[in-house]
Design a protein around this motif. Sequence first.
Motif, PDB file in Angstrom:
ATOM      1  N   GLU A 217      38.169  49.884  42.386  1.00  0.00           N
ATOM      2  CA  GLU A 217      38.528  49.142  43.601  1.00  0.00           C
ATOM      3  C   GLU A 217      39.619  49.886  44.345  1.00  0.00           C
ATOM      4  O   GLU A 217      40.497  50.494  43.742  1.00  0.00           O
ATOM      5  N   THR A 218      39.573  49.843  45.676  1.00  0.00           N
ATOM      6  CA  THR A 218      40.593  50.525  46.473  1.00  0.00           C
ATOM      7  C   THR A 218      41.769  49.614  46.808  1.00  0.00           C
ATOM      8  O   THR A 218      42.792  50.089  47.279  1.00  0.00           O
ATOM      9  N   GLN A 219      41.628  48.319  46.573  1.00  0.00           N
ATOM     10  CA  GLN A 219      42.736  47.409  46.866  1.00  0.00           C
ATOM     11  C   GLN A 219      43.680  47.320  45.665  1.00  0.00           C
ATOM     12  O   GLN A 219      43.284  47.579  44.536  1.00  0.00           O
TER      13      GLN A 219
ATOM     14  N   ARG B 184      35.930  49.276  36.110  1.00  0.00           N
ATOM     15  CA  ARG B 184      35.408  48.748  37.380  1.00  0.00           C
ATOM     16  C   ARG B 184      36.557  48.295  38.279  1.00  0.00           C
ATOM     17  O   ARG B 184      36.498  48.467  39.499  1.00  0.00           O
ATOM     18  N   LEU B 185      37.631  47.748  37.685  1.00  0.00           N
ATOM     19  CA  LEU B 185      38.811  47.386  38.479  1.00  0.00           C
ATOM     20  C   LEU B 185      39.468  48.628  39.074  1.00  0.00           C
ATOM     21  O   LEU B 185      39.927  48.615  40.208  1.00  0.00           O
TER      22      LEU B 185
ATOM     23  N   SER C 278      41.708  38.605  44.636  1.00  0.00           N
ATOM     24  CA  SER C 278      40.709  37.626  45.060  1.00  0.00           C
ATOM     25  C   SER C 278      39.917  37.041  43.898  1.00  0.00           C
ATOM     26  O   SER C 278      39.031  36.228  44.108  1.00  0.00           O
TER      27      SER C 278
ATOM     28  N   LEU D 204      45.903  45.911  42.637  1.00  0.00           N
ATOM     29  CA  LEU D 204      45.614  44.918  41.616  1.00  0.00           C
ATOM     30  C   LEU D 204      46.854  44.104  41.327  1.00  0.00           C
ATOM     31  O   LEU D 204      47.974  44.514  41.631  1.00  0.00           O
TER      32      LEU D 204
ATOM     33  N   GLY E 203      44.579  50.479  41.675  1.00  0.00           N
ATOM     34  CA  GLY E 203      43.246  50.548  42.238  1.00  0.00           C
ATOM     35  C   GLY E 203      42.936  51.871  42.923  1.00  0.00           C
ATOM     36  O   GLY E 203      43.702  52.341  43.743  1.00  0.00           O
ATOM     37  N   GLY E 204      41.803  52.488  42.537  1.00  0.00           N
ATOM     38  CA  GLY E 204      41.350  53.718  43.154  1.00  0.00           C
ATOM     39  C   GLY E 204      42.133  54.953  42.744  1.00  0.00           C
ATOM     40  O   GLY E 204      41.973  56.009  43.319  1.00  0.00           O
TER      41      GLY E 204
ATOM     42  N   SER F 139      43.819  42.146  37.352  1.00  0.00           N
ATOM     43  CA  SER F 139      42.774  41.430  38.075  1.00  0.00           C
ATOM     44  C   SER F 139      42.888  41.770  39.554  1.00  0.00           C
ATOM     45  O   SER F 139      43.933  42.204  40.025  1.00  0.00           O
ATOM     46  N   LEU F 140      41.797  41.548  40.276  1.00  0.00           N
ATOM     47  CA  LEU F 140      41.861  41.627  41.731  1.00  0.00           C
ATOM     48  C   LEU F 140      42.574  40.384  42.242  1.00  0.00           C
ATOM     49  O   LEU F 140      42.533  39.332  41.617  1.00  0.00           O
TER      50      LEU F 140
END
Length: 166
Positions: free
Chosen positions: A53-55, A49-50, A11, A57, A71-72, A8-9
């Motif tokens: 993300e560049t941040q 999709r996760l 956030s 996880l 991520g990324g 998960s992210l």
Amino acid sequence: MKYTLTCSLYSAEQWASPECLETGGALEFAYAHDGVTQCSVQHGTAFHRLLLETQPLRCRLGAVEFPAALGGKQGSFNAVLHGRGGSLLAGAIYPVTDTPLPGGVEGVTTMLFHRRWYQGPTTARLMANQRAEEEFIISPIVALMLCVLTACAVYVAGRVYVEGTL
């Protein structure tokens, strides 16, 4: 025991597990089994999709949550896992190379996870070594029987030698 990877992210509270095209199921790590697991995920899925993300996880295996630098990235990842008594204590997943995700190459992203399990909270003892050592442990009764058998064989061989020389 197998542990399913979910991420998960930081956030968000929505967790996603990669559905591997190789197995048709979630990405799972078997307790105390080192090795390489390949997992290809279809583009457009929640886990993909996760990955876009560049941040970093946060991921979890069972109830153990840890940061993961997925991520990324794509390609090869190290999964360092610590366990004791059949339970996962801690873990970390990080990329071996810094390869960015391609923009839609054949609609699939492939990841390789190099798993290494350690006994306890440190990296001093690999679980693979422990299993190999445990295979060579014999019970005291078997050891006693081997001693008696060896003594009998030595006695008979000595007796035959002595009688043959008289």
